[in-house]
Design an enzyme around this catalytic site. Structure first.
Site, short mmCIF file in Angstrom:
data_model
loop_
_atom_site.label_atom_id
_atom_site.label_comp_id
_atom_site.label_asym_id
_atom_site.label_seq_id
_atom_site.Cartn_x
_atom_site.Cartn_y
_atom_site.Cartn_z
N VAL A 147 0.86 -1.17 0.00
CA VAL A 147 0.00 0.00 0.00
C VAL A 147 0.90 1.22 0.00
CG1 VAL A 147 -2.01 -1.06 1.10
CG2 VAL A 147 -0.22 -0.06 2.52
N SER A 148 0.38 2.35 -0.48
CA SER A 148 1.21 3.54 -0.68
C SER A 148 1.50 4.33 0.58
CB SER A 148 0.55 4.46 -1.71
OG SER A 148 0.47 3.81 -2.95
N THR A 149 0.55 4.37 1.51
CA THR A 149 0.76 5.20 2.70
C THR A 149 0.50 4.40 3.96
OG1 THR A 149 -1.53 5.95 2.77
CG2 THR A 149 -0.01 7.26 1.44
#
Length: 199
Positions: free
Chosen positions: A8-10
């Protein structure tokens, strides 16, 4: 060994959607990092590649193909690396990367190319908008955009911090040659030699 790779990105994003049926896998690799970072430059991604190269993994599954790289070339490079090692890659509903005989599945390759291109187009739009915003900010506030001073060098501590993923790989696999470490890390012979001296 069946592996599940999740990204996931964050830090705020939830892993739940990608963690469905996690009990079906022998090993779980999880990264919370931007999709613009190459797989080999991610902490869990580099572990996944290292374990794949050491023969510990027989199949890798991801929720979406864009989890495996930052752009089309990176995704294809990683899929082909795993295929060359005889590792089955499964990405969402795309099917298997290898057929029953261990040969490359051409339909999978075609779909990876198409979906990887779409993902890359989305990232390119984000980069374009970011660059436009930066250009406007530079025009409005030039004093904030002076850049790095000439003649500065990276200290030993900063070098260790910057290349901690590469150093982790080098420490984990001291038996590997420079050529293999270059493939595994995606870094130059010169940098790998420099990093080996830090260990």
């Amino acid at each position: 060994m069946r592996a599940l790779y999740i990204r996931v990105s964050t830090k705020e994003q939830k892993l739940d959607r990608q963690l469905i049926d996690k009990e079906d896998y022998d090993k779980l690799y999880t990264d919370k990092v931007s999709g613009t970072v190459k797989l080999r430059d991610r902490e869990a991604g580099s572990d996944l590649i290292a374990d794949a190269m050491s023969g510990e993994i027989t199949s890798i599954e991801v929720a979406d193909i864009d989890r495996l790289g930052r752009d089309l070339m990176d995704i294809l490079e990683n899929v082909r690396l795993f295929q060359s090692l005889g590792i089955m890659v499964k990405a969402g509903k795309l099917g298997d990367s290898l057929d029953a005989n261990g040969e490359i599945n051409p339909i999978f390759e075609m779909l990876v190319g198409i979906l990887g291109s779409v993902a890359q187009m989305e990232r390119d739009k984000i980069l374009e908008r970011t660059a436009q915003g930066r250009a406007i900010s530079m025009m409005r506030h030039p004093e904030k955009w002076t850049g790095r001073k000439e003649g500065t060098t990276i200290s030993r501590d900063k070098l260790i911090e910057k290349y901690k993923t590469e150093l982790k790989i080098i420490r984990k696999h001291p038996e590997l040659s420079l050529a293999k470490l270059k493939v595994l890390t995606g870094r130059s012979h010169q940098l790998i030699t420099k990093l080996k001296k830090l260990i």
